[in-house]
Design a protein around this motif. Structure first.
Motif, PDB file in Angstrom:
ATOM      1  N   TYR A  49       0.858  -1.179   0.000  1.00 40.84           N
ATOM      2  CA  TYR A  49       0.000   0.000   0.000  1.00 40.84           C
ATOM      3  C   TYR A  49       0.899   1.235   0.000  1.00 40.84           C
ATOM      4  O   TYR A  49       1.817   1.341   0.813  1.00 40.84           O
ATOM      5  N   LYS A  70      -5.731  -6.753   4.556  1.00 40.15           N
ATOM      6  CA  LYS A  70      -5.959  -6.828   3.109  1.00 40.15           C
ATOM      7  C   LYS A  70      -7.328  -7.412   2.764  1.00 40.15           C
ATOM      8  O   LYS A  70      -7.833  -7.196   1.674  1.00 40.15           O
ATOM      9  N   PHE A 106      -5.108   2.897   0.997  1.00 40.26           N
ATOM     10  CA  PHE A 106      -5.548   1.512   1.162  1.00 40.26           C
ATOM     11  C   PHE A 106      -6.560   1.195   0.072  1.00 40.26           C
ATOM     12  O   PHE A 106      -7.527   1.919  -0.110  1.00 40.26           O
ATOM     13  N   THR A 107      -6.322   0.130  -0.672  1.00 42.93           N
ATOM     14  CA  THR A 107      -7.253  -0.354  -1.679  1.00 42.93           C
ATOM     15  C   THR A 107      -7.766  -1.700  -1.213  1.00 42.93           C
ATOM     16  O   THR A 107      -6.978  -2.617  -0.955  1.00 42.93           O
ATOM     17  N   TRP A 141      -4.047   4.523  10.050  1.00 42.37           N
ATOM     18  CA  TRP A 141      -3.433   3.275   9.586  1.00 42.37           C
ATOM     19  C   TRP A 141      -2.906   2.473  10.777  1.00 42.37           C
ATOM     20  O   TRP A 141      -3.141   1.272  10.882  1.00 42.37           O
ATOM     21  N   GLU A 198      -1.119  -6.714   8.387  1.00 44.29           N
ATOM     22  CA  GLU A 198      -1.559  -6.416   7.020  1.00 44.29           C
ATOM     23  C   GLU A 198      -2.086  -7.655   6.301  1.00 44.29           C
ATOM     24  O   GLU A 198      -2.866  -7.539   5.361  1.00 44.29           O
ATOM     25  N   SER A 214     -10.662   2.552  -2.941  1.00 48.56           N
ATOM     26  CA  SER A 214      -9.503   3.093  -2.231  1.00 48.56           C
ATOM     27  C   SER A 214      -9.910   4.193  -1.278  1.00 48.56           C
ATOM     28  O   SER A 214     -10.909   4.881  -1.495  1.00 48.56           O
TER      29      SER A 214
END
Length: 82
Positions: free
Chosen positions: A24, A68, A34-35, A49, A64, A41
């Motif tokens: 990211y 995700k 962040f996608t 974060w 992470e 996004s």
């Protein structure tokens, strides 16, 4: 060995852009783009974060890996974002 620096080399340097461990993008202010798995996004501040990652610290691995799989809608609910 190359003397050239890559973005990842600068990710922890103030003012340097880079990538998180899962790729990211981090801008020069520490914001993370962040996608989610649906392709949406959102830009999160460094504090947002870190708060998100802290929600997954109990996993014992890299938070992470779990982040995700979170959608933007779930992220908004968890972080109380608009």
């Amino acid at each position: 060995m190359s003397d050239m620096l890559k973005d990842n080399d600068l990710s922890s340097v103030n003012g340097g852009a880079g990538l998180t461990s899962y790729g990211y993008p981090i801008d020069n202010k520490g914001n993370v783009t962040f996608t989610d798995k649906t392709g949406q996004s959102i830009v999160l501040s460094s504090a947002q974060w870190n708060n998100l990652l802290n929600n997954y610290r109990h996993t014992g691995g890299n938070p992470e890996a779990y982040v995700k799989d979170v959608t933007i809608a779930e992220l908004r609910e968890a972080l109380l974002l608009p």
